[in-house]
Design a protein around this motif. Structure first.
Motif, PDB file in Angstrom:
ATOM      1  N   PRO A   1       0.880  -1.076  -0.007  1.00  0.00           N
ATOM      2  CA  PRO A   1      -0.084   0.113  -0.009  1.00  0.00           C
ATOM      3  C   PRO A   1       0.801   1.327  -0.031  1.00  0.00           C
ATOM      4  N   THR A   2       2.298   1.177   0.409  1.00  0.00           N
ATOM      5  CA  THR A   2       3.009   2.461   0.628  1.00  0.00           C
ATOM      6  C   THR A   2       3.303   2.766  -0.949  1.00  0.00           C
ATOM      7  N   ARG A   3       3.406   1.762  -1.876  1.00  0.00           N
ATOM      8  CA  ARG A   3       4.059   2.013  -3.171  1.00  0.00           C
ATOM      9  C   ARG A   3       3.223   1.953  -4.282  1.00  0.00           C
ATOM     10  N   VAL A   4       2.011   1.530  -4.004  1.00  0.00           N
ATOM     11  CA  VAL A   4       1.052   1.121  -5.046  1.00  0.00           C
ATOM     12  C   VAL A   4       0.740   2.131  -6.148  1.00  0.00           C
ATOM     13  N   GLU A   5       0.683   3.464  -5.792  1.00  0.00           N
ATOM     14  CA  GLU A   5       0.578   4.654  -6.640  1.00  0.00           C
ATOM     15  C   GLU A   5       1.612   4.943  -7.249  1.00  0.00           C
ATOM     16  N   ASP A   6       2.744   4.873  -6.802  1.00  0.00           N
ATOM     17  CA  ASP A   6       4.232   4.858  -7.394  1.00  0.00           C
ATOM     18  C   ASP A   6       4.372   3.914  -8.468  1.00  0.00           C
ATOM     19  N   VAL A   7       4.093   2.788  -8.339  1.00  0.00           N
ATOM     20  CA  VAL A   7       4.319   1.656  -9.167  1.00  0.00           C
ATOM     21  C   VAL A   7       3.228   1.726 -10.512  1.00  0.00           C
ATOM     22  N   TRP A   8       1.901   1.979 -10.165  1.00  0.00           N
ATOM     23  CA  TRP A   8       1.126   2.229 -11.074  1.00  0.00           C
ATOM     24  C   TRP A   8       1.343   3.525 -11.956  1.00  0.00           C
ATOM     25  N   ARG A   9       1.864   4.434 -11.348  1.00  0.00           N
ATOM     26  CA  ARG A   9       2.260   5.594 -12.030  1.00  0.00           C
ATOM     27  C   ARG A   9       3.067   5.315 -13.220  1.00  0.00           C
ATOM     28  N   GLU A  10       4.136   4.593 -12.762  1.00  0.00           N
ATOM     29  CA  GLU A  10       5.188   4.225 -13.550  1.00  0.00           C
ATOM     30  C   GLU A  10       4.556   3.170 -14.733  1.00  0.00           C
ATOM     31  N   ARG A  11       3.442   2.266 -14.374  1.00  0.00           N
ATOM     32  CA  ARG A  11       3.141   1.445 -15.381  1.00  0.00           C
ATOM     33  C   ARG A  11       2.335   2.051 -16.504  1.00  0.00           C
ATOM     34  N   VAL A  12       1.507   2.923 -15.989  1.00  0.00           N
ATOM     35  CA  VAL A  12       0.728   3.981 -16.666  1.00  0.00           C
ATOM     36  C   VAL A  12       1.588   4.549 -17.906  1.00  0.00           C
ATOM     37  N   GLY A  13       2.761   5.112 -17.270  1.00  0.00           N
ATOM     38  CA  GLY A  13       3.762   5.850 -18.186  1.00  0.00           C
ATOM     39  C   GLY A  13       4.292   4.847 -19.472  1.00  0.00           C
ATOM     40  N   ASN A  14       4.578   3.603 -18.756  1.00  0.00           N
ATOM     41  CA  ASN A  14       4.971   2.524 -19.761  1.00  0.00           C
ATOM     42  C   ASN A  14       3.903   2.168 -20.621  1.00  0.00           C
ATOM     43  N   MET A  15       2.896   2.184 -20.025  1.00  0.00           N
ATOM     44  CA  MET A  15       1.537   1.693 -21.299  1.00  0.00           C
ATOM     45  C   MET A  15       1.729   3.101 -22.288  1.00  0.00           C
ATOM     46  N   LEU A  16       1.647   4.165 -21.761  1.00  0.00           N
ATOM     47  CA  LEU A  16       1.504   5.363 -22.606  1.00  0.00           C
ATOM     48  C   LEU A  16       2.797   5.222 -23.805  1.00  0.00           C
ATOM     49  N   GLU A  17       3.992   4.889 -23.165  1.00  0.00           N
ATOM     50  CA  GLU A  17       5.247   4.850 -24.142  1.00  0.00           C
ATOM     51  C   GLU A  17       5.329   3.878 -25.187  1.00  0.00           C
ATOM     52  N   TRP A  18       4.493   2.539 -24.860  1.00  0.00           N
ATOM     53  CA  TRP A  18       4.315   1.419 -25.824  1.00  0.00           C
ATOM     54  C   TRP A  18       3.317   1.897 -26.650  1.00  0.00           C
ATOM     55  N   ALA A  19       2.327   2.504 -26.175  1.00  0.00           N
ATOM     56  CA  ALA A  19       1.217   3.014 -27.266  1.00  0.00           C
ATOM     57  C   ALA A  19       1.711   3.933 -28.165  1.00  0.00           C
ATOM     58  N   VAL A  20       2.388   4.934 -27.959  1.00  0.00           N
ATOM     59  CA  VAL A  20       3.372   5.640 -28.678  1.00  0.00           C
ATOM     60  C   VAL A  20       4.249   4.881 -29.654  1.00  0.00           C
ATOM     61  N   LEU A  21       5.041   4.025 -29.424  1.00  0.00           N
ATOM     62  CA  LEU A  21       5.815   3.228 -29.989  1.00  0.00           C
ATOM     63  C   LEU A  21       4.863   2.301 -31.259  1.00  0.00           C
ATOM     64  N   LEU A  22       3.793   1.786 -30.661  1.00  0.00           N
ATOM     65  CA  LEU A  22       2.973   1.263 -31.559  1.00  0.00           C
ATOM     66  C   LEU A  22       1.957   1.883 -32.522  1.00  0.00           C
ATOM     67  N   GLY A  23       2.000   3.407 -32.397  1.00  0.00           N
ATOM     68  CA  GLY A  23       1.132   4.078 -33.178  1.00  0.00           C
ATOM     69  C   GLY A  23      -0.226   4.257 -32.508  1.00  0.00           C
ATOM     70  N   LEU A  24      -0.521   3.672 -31.407  1.00  0.00           N
ATOM     71  CA  LEU A  24      -1.912   3.757 -30.758  1.00  0.00           C
ATOM     72  C   LEU A  24      -2.132   5.387 -30.240  1.00  0.00           C
ATOM     73  N   ALA A  25      -0.910   5.903 -29.913  1.00  0.00           N
ATOM     74  CA  ALA A  25      -1.004   7.248 -29.261  1.00  0.00           C
ATOM     75  C   ALA A  25      -0.022   8.021 -29.703  1.00  0.00           C
ATOM     76  N   GLU A  26       0.267   9.370 -29.478  1.00  0.00           N
ATOM     77  CA  GLU A  26       1.151  10.293 -29.743  1.00  0.00           C
ATOM     78  C   GLU A  26       1.593  11.007 -28.611  1.00  0.00           C
ATOM     79  N   ARG A  27       2.911  11.356 -28.677  1.00  0.00           N
ATOM     80  CA  ARG A  27       3.439  12.360 -27.540  1.00  0.00           C
ATOM     81  C   ARG A  27       3.848  13.737 -28.056  1.00  0.00           C
ATOM     82  N   SER A  28       3.792  14.490 -27.157  1.00  0.00           N
ATOM     83  CA  SER A  28       4.237  15.857 -27.316  1.00  0.00           C
ATOM     84  C   SER A  28       4.599  16.452 -25.972  1.00  0.00           C
ATOM     85  N   GLU A  29       5.291  17.686 -26.117  1.00  0.00           N
ATOM     86  CA  GLU A  29       5.725  18.318 -24.678  1.00  0.00           C
ATOM     87  C   GLU A  29       4.452  18.574 -24.005  1.00  0.00           C
ATOM     88  N   ASP A  30       3.263  18.557 -24.486  1.00  0.00           N
ATOM     89  CA  ASP A  30       1.786  18.823 -23.701  1.00  0.00           C
ATOM     90  C   ASP A  30       1.374  17.554 -23.079  1.00  0.00           C
TER      91      ASP A  30
END
Length: 114
Positions: A80-109
């Protein structure tokens, strides 16, 4: 860390478990097949993509906030002390994989769905 990567590679159908351990599946990865496997076989990816708008950018933290109700209950009890940090990282990883595979795009915004 290795267990996490092996689980991820198995979800993307790039590795498989055999009687003697794990082996790489020998084929050229197809971006469309990888994108489909990412969305259907990796927990949370479809939800992350569903909260991403197509017409505005969201920072990773905003995506996490929209996703956070989907964190499995057992994960909340595991550490419970790290769950949000772990899942923040996982969500960030999911976003990056989505960008890599053309499902999303990333900008400075932030990120948006393609």
């Amino acid at each position: 860390v290795a267990r996490t990567w092996l689980t991820f590679l198995r979800a993307l159908e790039l590795a498989k478990k055999t009687d003697s351990g794990f082996v790489r599946i020998r084929r050229d990865p197809d971006e469309e097949a990888l994108a489909e496997a990412l969305q259907t076989r990796v927990y949370g990816v479809s939800t992350v993509l569903n909260v991403l708008p197509e017409d505005e950018w969201l920072e990773s933290e905003a995506v996490f906030e929209r996703f956070s109700d989907e964190i499995p209950t057992w994960e909340r009890y595991k550490d419970p002390t790290r769950v949000e940090d772990v899942w923040r990282e996982r969500v960030g990883n999911m976003l990056e994989w989505a960008v890599l595979l053309g499902l999303a795009e990333r900008s400075e915004d932030g990120y948006r769905r393609t």
